[in-house]
Design a protein around this motif. Structure first.
Motif, PDB file in Angstrom:
ATOM      1  N   ASN A 181       0.841  -1.187   0.000  1.00 22.95           N
ATOM      2  CA  ASN A 181       0.000   0.000   0.000  1.00 22.95           C
ATOM      3  C   ASN A 181       0.883   1.247   0.000  1.00 22.95           C
ATOM      4  O   ASN A 181       1.648   1.486   0.933  1.00 22.95           O
ATOM      5  CB  ASN A 181      -0.906  -0.002   1.236  1.00 22.95           C
ATOM      6  N   ASP A 182       0.797   2.037  -1.079  1.00 18.84           N
ATOM      7  CA  ASP A 182       1.554   3.285  -1.129  1.00 18.84           C
ATOM      8  C   ASP A 182       0.748   4.470  -0.620  1.00 18.84           C
ATOM      9  O   ASP A 182       1.255   5.585  -0.549  1.00 18.84           O
ATOM     10  CB  ASP A 182       2.045   3.558  -2.553  1.00 18.84           C
ATOM     11  N   GLY A 183      -0.510   4.255  -0.276  1.00 22.39           N
ATOM     12  CA  GLY A 183      -1.344   5.302   0.302  1.00 22.39           C
ATOM     13  C   GLY A 183      -2.008   6.214  -0.700  1.00 22.39           C
ATOM     14  O   GLY A 183      -2.820   7.068  -0.321  1.00 22.39           O
ATOM     15  N   LEU A 184      -1.695   6.089  -2.001  1.00 19.20           N
ATOM     16  CA  LEU A 184      -2.241   6.999  -2.999  1.00 19.20           C
ATOM     17  C   LEU A 184      -3.751   6.820  -3.143  1.00 19.20           C
ATOM     18  O   LEU A 184      -4.518   7.784  -3.031  1.00 19.20           O
ATOM     19  CB  LEU A 184      -1.544   6.766  -4.339  1.00 19.20           C
ATOM     20  N   LEU A 185      -4.187   5.608  -3.379  1.00 19.68           N
ATOM     21  CA  LEU A 185      -5.597   5.361  -3.615  1.00 19.68           C
ATOM     22  C   LEU A 185      -6.434   5.632  -2.369  1.00 19.68           C
ATOM     23  O   LEU A 185      -7.481   6.285  -2.433  1.00 19.68           O
ATOM     24  CB  LEU A 185      -5.797   3.915  -4.086  1.00 19.68           C
ATOM     25  N   VAL A 186      -5.950   5.178  -1.214  1.00 12.98           N
ATOM     26  CA  VAL A 186      -6.732   5.339   0.022  1.00 12.98           C
ATOM     27  C   VAL A 186      -6.832   6.819   0.395  1.00 12.98           C
ATOM     28  O   VAL A 186      -7.893   7.307   0.792  1.00 12.98           O
ATOM     29  CB  VAL A 186      -6.084   4.526   1.157  1.00 12.98           C
ATOM     30  N   SER A 187      -5.748   7.555   0.250  1.00 10.75           N
ATOM     31  CA  SER A 187      -5.776   8.978   0.581  1.00 10.75           C
ATOM     32  C   SER A 187      -6.715   9.736  -0.361  1.00 10.75           C
ATOM     33  O   SER A 187      -7.458  10.635   0.056  1.00 10.75           O
ATOM     34  CB  SER A 187      -4.367   9.569   0.483  1.00 10.75           C
ATOM     35  N   TYR A 188      -6.682   9.406  -1.630  1.00  9.18           N
ATOM     36  CA  TYR A 188      -7.548  10.077  -2.600  1.00  9.18           C
ATOM     37  C   TYR A 188      -9.022   9.807  -2.303  1.00  9.18           C
ATOM     38  O   TYR A 188      -9.854  10.731  -2.347  1.00  9.18           O
ATOM     39  CB  TYR A 188      -7.180   9.607  -4.013  1.00  9.18           C
ATOM     40  N   MET A 189      -9.352   8.555  -1.980  1.00 12.87           N
ATOM     41  CA  MET A 189     -10.740   8.204  -1.671  1.00 12.87           C
ATOM     42  C   MET A 189     -11.195   8.826  -0.348  1.00 12.87           C
ATOM     43  O   MET A 189     -12.341   9.272  -0.227  1.00 12.87           O
ATOM     44  CB  MET A 189     -10.874   6.688  -1.619  1.00 12.87           C
ATOM     45  N   ALA A 190     -10.304   8.882   0.666  1.00  9.79           N
ATOM     46  CA  ALA A 190     -10.672   9.478   1.952  1.00  9.79           C
ATOM     47  C   ALA A 190     -10.964  10.954   1.800  1.00  9.79           C
ATOM     48  O   ALA A 190     -11.907  11.496   2.402  1.00  9.79           O
ATOM     49  CB  ALA A 190      -9.547   9.257   2.954  1.00  9.79           C
ATOM     50  N   ASP A 191     -10.192  11.641   0.969  1.00 11.09           N
ATOM     51  CA  ASP A 191     -10.421  13.066   0.742  1.00 11.09           C
ATOM     52  C   ASP A 191     -11.718  13.293  -0.023  1.00 11.09           C
ATOM     53  O   ASP A 191     -12.451  14.253   0.243  1.00 11.09           O
ATOM     54  CB  ASP A 191      -9.239  13.656  -0.022  1.00 11.09           C
ATOM     55  N   ALA A 192     -12.024  12.415  -0.982  1.00  9.31           N
ATOM     56  CA  ALA A 192     -13.249  12.566  -1.763  1.00  9.31           C
ATOM     57  C   ALA A 192     -14.487  12.222  -0.945  1.00  9.31           C
ATOM     58  O   ALA A 192     -15.533  12.871  -1.086  1.00  9.31           O
ATOM     59  CB  ALA A 192     -13.179  11.685  -3.014  1.00  9.31           C
ATOM     60  N   GLU A 193     -14.403  11.208  -0.081  1.00  6.23           N
ATOM     61  CA  GLU A 193     -15.549  10.774   0.725  1.00  6.23           C
ATOM     62  C   GLU A 193     -15.664  11.535   2.043  1.00  6.23           C
ATOM     63  O   GLU A 193     -16.616  11.321   2.797  1.00  6.23           O
ATOM     64  CB  GLU A 193     -15.437   9.273   0.998  1.00  6.23           C
ATOM     65  N   LYS A 194     -14.679  12.371   2.366  1.00  6.93           N
ATOM     66  CA  LYS A 194     -14.666  13.148   3.599  1.00  6.93           C
ATOM     67  C   LYS A 194     -14.677  12.258   4.844  1.00  6.93           C
ATOM     68  O   LYS A 194     -15.442  12.469   5.802  1.00  6.93           O
ATOM     69  CB  LYS A 194     -15.867  14.105   3.640  1.00  6.93           C
ATOM     70  N   VAL A 195     -13.841  11.240   4.835  1.00  4.36           N
ATOM     71  CA  VAL A 195     -13.700  10.346   5.986  1.00  4.36           C
ATOM     72  C   VAL A 195     -12.218  10.257   6.335  1.00  4.36           C
ATOM     73  O   VAL A 195     -11.359  10.733   5.586  1.00  4.36           O
ATOM     74  CB  VAL A 195     -14.282   8.941   5.709  1.00  4.36           C
ATOM     75  N   SER A 196     -11.915   9.597   7.462  1.00  2.00           N
ATOM     76  CA  SER A 196     -10.525   9.453   7.883  1.00  2.00           C
ATOM     77  C   SER A 196      -9.812   8.398   7.047  1.00  2.00           C
ATOM     78  O   SER A 196     -10.441   7.559   6.389  1.00  2.00           O
ATOM     79  CB  SER A 196     -10.458   9.069   9.353  1.00  2.00           C
ATOM     80  N   TYR A 197      -8.481   8.459   7.080  1.00  3.23           N
ATOM     81  CA  TYR A 197      -7.678   7.526   6.304  1.00  3.23           C
ATOM     82  C   TYR A 197      -7.888   6.098   6.803  1.00  3.23           C
ATOM     83  O   TYR A 197      -7.984   5.160   5.998  1.00  3.23           O
ATOM     84  CB  TYR A 197      -6.197   7.919   6.419  1.00  3.23           C
ATOM     85  N   GLU A 198      -7.981   5.886   8.137  1.00  3.46           N
ATOM     86  CA  GLU A 198      -8.139   4.550   8.700  1.00  3.46           C
ATOM     87  C   GLU A 198      -9.473   3.946   8.300  1.00  3.46           C
ATOM     88  O   GLU A 198      -9.570   2.752   7.945  1.00  3.46           O
ATOM     89  CB  GLU A 198      -8.010   4.607  10.220  1.00  3.46           C
ATOM     90  N   ASP A 199     -10.533   4.746   8.346  1.00  2.00           N
ATOM     91  CA  ASP A 199     -11.846   4.227   7.948  1.00  2.00           C
ATOM     92  C   ASP A 199     -11.868   3.845   6.477  1.00  2.00           C
ATOM     93  O   ASP A 199     -12.433   2.811   6.082  1.00  2.00           O
ATOM     94  CB  ASP A 199     -12.925   5.263   8.238  1.00  2.00           C
ATOM     95  N   MET A 200     -11.263   4.667   5.655  1.00  2.00           N
ATOM     96  CA  MET A 200     -11.250   4.356   4.226  1.00  2.00           C
ATOM     97  C   MET A 200     -10.388   3.145   3.941  1.00  2.00           C
ATOM     98  O   MET A 200     -10.721   2.330   3.054  1.00  2.00           O
ATOM     99  CB  MET A 200     -10.735   5.570   3.435  1.00  2.00           C
ATOM    100  N   LEU A 201      -9.294   2.944   4.659  1.00  2.00           N
ATOM    101  CA  LEU A 201      -8.454   1.774   4.463  1.00  2.00           C
ATOM    102  C   LEU A 201      -9.219   0.496   4.787  1.00  2.00           C
ATOM    103  O   LEU A 201      -9.095  -0.516   4.084  1.00  2.00           O
ATOM    104  CB  LEU A 201      -7.208   1.873   5.335  1.00  2.00           C
ATOM    105  N   LYS A 202     -10.058   0.538   5.854  1.00  2.00           N
ATOM    106  CA  LYS A 202     -10.876  -0.639   6.225  1.00  2.00           C
ATOM    107  C   LYS A 202     -11.917  -0.938   5.147  1.00  2.00           C
ATOM    108  O   LYS A 202     -12.159  -2.094   4.794  1.00  2.00           O
ATOM    109  CB  LYS A 202     -11.561  -0.383   7.553  1.00  2.00           C
ATOM    110  N   LYS A 203     -12.519   0.127   4.576  1.00  3.87           N
ATOM    111  CA  LYS A 203     -13.515  -0.071   3.517  1.00  3.87           C
ATOM    112  C   LYS A 203     -12.875  -0.667   2.263  1.00  3.87           C
ATOM    113  O   LYS A 203     -13.458  -1.544   1.598  1.00  3.87           O
ATOM    114  CB  LYS A 203     -14.182   1.252   3.169  1.00  3.87           C
ATOM    115  N   VAL A 204     -11.681  -0.216   1.929  1.00  3.57           N
ATOM    116  CA  VAL A 204     -10.994  -0.759   0.749  1.00  3.57           C
ATOM    117  C   VAL A 204     -10.635  -2.223   0.980  1.00  3.57           C
ATOM    118  O   VAL A 204     -10.744  -3.052   0.057  1.00  3.57           O
ATOM    119  CB  VAL A 204      -9.733   0.086   0.443  1.00  3.57           C
ATOM    120  N   ALA A 205     -10.216  -2.564   2.188  1.00  9.64           N
ATOM    121  CA  ALA A 205      -9.885  -3.968   2.485  1.00  9.64           C
ATOM    122  C   ALA A 205     -11.112  -4.859   2.364  1.00  9.64           C
ATOM    123  O   ALA A 205     -11.031  -5.986   1.834  1.00  9.64           O
ATOM    124  CB  ALA A 205      -9.289  -4.064   3.885  1.00  9.64           C
ATOM    125  N   ASP A 206     -12.265  -4.376   2.827  1.00  9.15           N
ATOM    126  CA  ASP A 206     -13.503  -5.167   2.691  1.00  9.15           C
ATOM    127  C   ASP A 206     -13.879  -5.350   1.223  1.00  9.15           C
ATOM    128  O   ASP A 206     -14.329  -6.438   0.811  1.00  9.15           O
ATOM    129  CB  ASP A 206     -14.638  -4.464   3.443  1.00  9.15           C
TER     130      ASP A 206
END
Length: 322
Positions: A57-82
């Motif tokens: 994980n380089d953080g690019l995709l998760v950071s981009y999605m967290a900023d677009a969805e207005k959520v925290s990085y940890e929450d978005m990382l859990k959603k991507v894993a699911d």
């Protein structure tokens, strides 16, 4: 949340988009292509590929999605894993995973993920607005090939009889022309000889007549007539020199003007200053000339010119006329 939607957006700007615990989508530059068989032209593009071995994980995709969805990085990382866990289950069941505008994922017999990209989207931004097209083939090349094919099937053959017949006729024509030229030459030669003979006879007769008249003229002795002599007294008269023709007039020029009205205005101005200014006509350039004064004595004119240059205008000059 649609994960492939964010992956597609990042592929426009980056050559590698990594999905944590799943794999990486890679893009590679491909030049423009021309298919000679179909006459199709394709612009430069980015070819999308997939590598399941890159799972860091380089953080690019998760950071981009967290900023677009207005959520925290940890929450978005859990959603991507699911979401990726769900993708893997579907692939294990033998389903094909279709990602919109990206491609199609499936498992082969060895359990490896296969990827088939979609070509409806060009992720190369410099080729924006360029689409593939099919060009109409040039007609003249097709016609040339058809003519060559016809010449191969239907060759042109000339038999010896045809060549003999066609080649014999021109010789007959040339022979007839030659005979006509010879006959005309003989006729002309005879005609010229006859004219030369007639001219020679006429010349001899004329010479005899002239000789006869000369001989007859020598028998007469004619004495010349005596004419009375006349003497004339010639009076030589010398013309008087016209002194007026040698008199030259010297004008001190004040200026030359394109319009006659300006020349008249200059004359009035000079007369107010006390000069005997006059209009003396036009020069060879059509300009109207005005003088300060006119003089018959050259020395007087030169003295006046010096005084005018010193007190009035340095552009004054002297014009001498007869």
């Amino acid at each position: 949340m649609v994960l492939e939607h964010y992956i597609s957006e990042l592929l426009y700007r980056y050559n590698c988009v990594m999905v944590p615990n799943f794999g990486a989508f890679l893009t590679q530059m491909k030049s423009a292509v021309i298919h000679s068989s179909t006459n199709a032209f394709y612009p430069p593009t980015k070819v999308v590929s997939f590598n399941e071995q890159v799972v860091t994980n380089d953080g690019l995709l998760v950071s981009y999605m967290a900023d677009a969805e207005k959520v925290s990085y940890e929450d978005m990382l859990k959603k991507v894993a699911d979401m990726t866990a769900e993708w893997k289950k579907r692939l294990q069941k033998g389903e094909k995973l279709r990602l919109e505008n990206i491609g199609e994922l499936s498992l082969n017999q060895a359990g490896k993920i296969q990827f088939q990209p979609h070509y409806n989207i060009n992720y190369l931004t410099s080729s924006f607005g360029l689409s593939s097209f099919v060009s109409v083939p040039v007609t003249r090349e097709v016609l040339k090939e058809e003519v060559e094919t016809i010449e191969e099937k239907i060759p042109f053959v000339f038999t010896p009889e045809q060549r003999k017949t066609r080649s014999f006729r021109p010789y007959l024509k040339y022979a007839a022309v030659g005979l006509l030229a010879i006959s005309l030459g003989l006729t002309g030669y005879r005609f010229i000889n006859d004219n030369l003979g007639n001219q020679q006879l006429a010349s001899e007769e004329a010479q005899e007549q002239v000789t006869k008249h000369i001989q007859e003229a020598t028998f007469f002795d004619v004495e010349p007539l005596e004419l009375p002599s006349i003497s004339l007294d010639v009076l030589t008269v010398k013309p008087k020199a016209d002194k007026k023709k040698n008199v030259r007039t010297h004008h001190v020029i004040a200026g030359a003007f394109r319009f006659r009205s300006n020349a008249e205005k200059k004359i009035r101005q000079l007369k107010r200053r006390g000069y005997n200014a006059t209009y003396i006509g036009t020069n060879r350039h059509g300009l109207h000339m005005v003088n300060y004064d006119s003089y018959t004595d050259v020395d007087e004119a030169l003295n006046a010119l010096k005084a005018i240059k010193r007190t009035q205008s340095k552009d004054a000059w002297l014009l001498s006329t007869k």
